[in-house]
Design a protein around this motif. Structure first.
Motif, mmCIF file in Angstrom:
data_model
loop_
_atom_site.group_PDB
_atom_site.id
_atom_site.type_symbol
_atom_site.label_atom_id
_atom_site.label_comp_id
_atom_site.label_asym_id
_atom_site.label_seq_id
_atom_site.Cartn_x
_atom_site.Cartn_y
_atom_site.Cartn_z
ATOM 1 N N ASP A 451 -31.854 0.128 24.730
ATOM 2 C CA ASP A 451 -32.137 0.550 23.360
ATOM 3 C C ASP A 451 -30.885 0.997 22.611
ATOM 4 N N ALA A 452 -29.874 1.436 23.355
ATOM 5 C CA ALA A 452 -28.688 2.027 22.731
ATOM 6 C C ALA A 452 -27.530 1.039 22.733
ATOM 7 N N GLU A 453 -26.923 0.844 21.572
ATOM 8 C CA GLU A 453 -25.769 -0.033 21.448
ATOM 9 C C GLU A 453 -24.491 0.675 21.875
ATOM 10 N N ASP A 454 -24.270 1.844 21.309
ATOM 11 C CA ASP A 454 -23.035 2.575 21.591
ATOM 12 C C ASP A 454 -23.161 3.967 20.990
ATOM 13 N N ILE A 455 -22.065 4.709 21.061
ATOM 14 C CA ILE A 455 -22.026 6.077 20.539
ATOM 15 C C ILE A 455 -21.002 6.169 19.424
ATOM 16 N N VAL A 456 -21.349 6.879 18.378
ATOM 17 C CA VAL A 456 -20.377 7.335 17.387
ATOM 18 C C VAL A 456 -20.144 8.815 17.654
ATOM 19 N N ALA A 457 -18.914 9.195 17.925
ATOM 20 C CA ALA A 457 -18.580 10.584 18.237
ATOM 21 C C ALA A 457 -17.583 11.091 17.201
#
Length: 572
Positions: A451-457
């Motif tokens: 479900d998750a593409e990646d993280i923006v931090a």
């Protein structure tokens, strides 16, 4: 993968092996993997990873690499969040030699421990342990130290932290190697300690600590930013309290971002806070927290030790996906975490050999095992989680405790939120839970990979006078996110904002769509991590990097600047 070796490369590798020993020059894909991949972001090829064991070896390695025209990336603990100490892709115009400084441990106490001289591999955890017996503390004590970060890494990146009174890591005293316009590497001793005249003598004395008090200039420069304690109190100022691109905190090694080879830094230490207290606050009103923040910063003679914020969603994610990290630190201490990450990395490398095994298998196994760990959080914290959206932990000195208790009792008698005074164990667990949130998004993404593409931090420095501190995103951005994690150093108005992006959306594009909103709010970013390869550096920051490294041979591409030798502009 590592790069193909040309005859000239082979000659360099042979020279490096002569300097540091065959076992400390790594070239294989598997053995270099954990150095070439960032903690959260960044990966690329290297010619070699070199692990010098002495400062003289480091000097000779740097000399050989500069003479061979190679790129040097200096790396300490590799705990950064923006890819600032790993390669960024494979579009460099020269081969990269990554120098790991983890073997270069060493801490010298001077002035009865009122200052320290730290070598490149010294970690914050080791520094804490060195100072504890004499009743003193380093600049940072928890957060970065929980994941094994190095002292020099913090100084090189002007890293911030939880301690309200101390500000970002800063010093004006260091020993470093710098390549000039003529392409020659020179050693600069601005440590304020007489160590000799030639590089090998200086570095040998520095490594061994063979100097005495008479060799020390006690007026050589500042060992921390003593003005921050006043600066952060200016709650009506229309600018942030601290952010990475603040030119006022750049000085040679401080803020160099790997553009120098730093051999040692000299820093101030601080009296340890004994018998401190922690107050845990919950509310559903952002205004209540902001009113409290402004009062706490302006009405008391002394500031709290720390003031850490966590939103309920981050609380919940950290409780589920950071529980094993929390447990390991409580049971084994922060010193075990680097070992745990190294074992995890070796397991990941091994499983990559088998194409049928899923990605992030170690994270999935660790998460599955974490269900066997009992709840680590006190009942009173869990009750506040159920009742309140916003949580704040105030840690104060023994002398400030009665005044803070009286103020909070009076304040919360008039507003909707509540507070309780933690037991020592509750206080420890509350702060540990807050810092476990920093890695929780990474685990969440690994477990929910479908479900998750990646993280923006993002770590964002808000204006000191910003009352609308809690973010509201436009619907077109909100719809691309699964979860948002908000936590941070509230009294400094520094917020960490992690977003898990839905599958199918480009995380970089989502991040860039957020930045104009932050710009409109007068925020600055990153607040306390280096720009790395995630953020575009302002023009004055690039100019600063060019002044430190005119050949662009150290860590090129930082701040999304050109990776080309001698700062040749990228073609449009």
């Amino acid at each position: 993968m590592t790069t193909t070796q040309l005859p000239s490369d082979q000659a360099l590798l042979a020279s490096l092996k002569t300097i540091v020993g065959h076992h400390h020059v790594l070239t294989g894909e598997a053995e270099t993997y954990r150095f070439r991949h960032g903690f959260r972001f960044g990966a690329g090829n290297v010619l070699a990873v070199v692990q010098p064991g002495t400062l003289v070896e480091l000097w000779k390695v740097a000399q050989a690499c500069v003479a061979s025209g190679k790129i040097i990336i200096m790396q300490a603990a590799n705990t950064g969040l923006t890819g600032g100490s790993t390669p960024d892709g494979n579009d460099y115009d020269r081969e990269i030699v990554l120098i790991s400084t983890l073997r270069l441990t060493g801490i010298h106490l001077i002035g009865e421990g009122k200052q320290v001289v730290c070598l490149p591999g010294a970690t914050l955890y080791e520094l804490e342990n060195k100072l504890t017996p004499i009743g003193r503390e380093p600049h940072s004590v928890i957060g970065s130290s929980c994941i094994g970060a190095s002292v020099l890494g913090g100084v090189s990146n002007n890293s911030g932290g939880a301690l309200v009174q101390r500000g970002p890591a800063y010093t004006e005293m260091a020993v470093f190697g710098q390549v000039g316009d003529d392409g020659v590497l020179r050693l600069v001793n601005h440590l304020g300690i007489q160590l000799g005249n030639d590089p090998e003598t200086i570095l040998t004395k520095l490594q061994n600590g063979t100097f005495n008090e008479a060799d020390i200039d006690w007026n050589a420069g500042r060992g921390h930013d003593g003005n921050y304690v006043t600066h952060v109190r200016e709650v009506d100022a229309d600018t942030p309290a601290r952010y990475n691109a603040d030119p006022g905190r750049w000085y040679e090694a401080a803020g160099c971002a790997g553009k120098l080879v730093v051999f040692a830094v000299r820093l101030d230490t601080f009296p340890a806070n004994k018998n401190s207290s922690v107050f845990y606050i919950g509310t559903n009103s952002t205004d209540e927290l902001e009113d409290l923040r402004r009062h706490v910063l302006t009405a008391f003679d002394e500031l709290p030790i720390a003031g850490e914020y966590i939103h309920r969603d981050a609380f919940n994610i950290a409780e589920q996906y950071g529980k094993d990290t929390f447990f390991v630190i409580r049971k084994f201490g922060t010193s075990f975490l680097p070992k745990m990450f190294a074992m995890k990395s070796r397991f990941d490398i091994f499983t990559k050999q088998f194409g049928f095994l899923p990605e992030n298998l170690s994270d999935r196994i660790m998460q599955a095992l974490s269900v066997l760990i009992p709840s680590q959080l006190p009942d009173r914290m869990l009750d506040y989680r159920d009742r309140f959206e916003h949580h704040l932990m105030l840690k104060v000195t023994e002398s400030l405790t009665p005044k803070m208790r009286a103020y909070l009792t009076e304040y919360f008698a008039k507003v909707t939120g509540e507070f309780f005074e933690c037991t020592p164990d509750e206080g420890t667990r509350a702060f540990l839970h807050r810092f476990a949130a920093a890695g929780a998004a990474v685990r969440y993404r690994a477990v929910h990979h479908r479900d998750a593409e990646d993280i923006v931090a993002l770590d964002v420095a808000l204006r000191r006078n910003d009352r609308e501190w809690f973010e509201t995103l436009p619907a077109e951005i909100e719809d691309k996110l699964i979860v948002k994690l908000y936590y941070g150093h509230f009294l400094c108005h520094v917020m960490h904002q992690d977003y898990v992006v839905k599958k199918g959306y480009n995380a970089v594009a989502v991040e860039h769509s957020m930045l104009p909103g932050l710009d409109q709010r007068g925020a600055r970013y990153p607040a306390e991590h280096n720009v790395g390869h995630l953020y575009k550096a302002p023009d004055d920051m690039v100019a600063h990097y060019r002044s430190l490294d005119p050949c662009n041979c150290f860590n090129p591409g930082i701040g999304q600047a050109t990776k080309k030798k001698n700062w040749v502009a990228e073609s449009v």
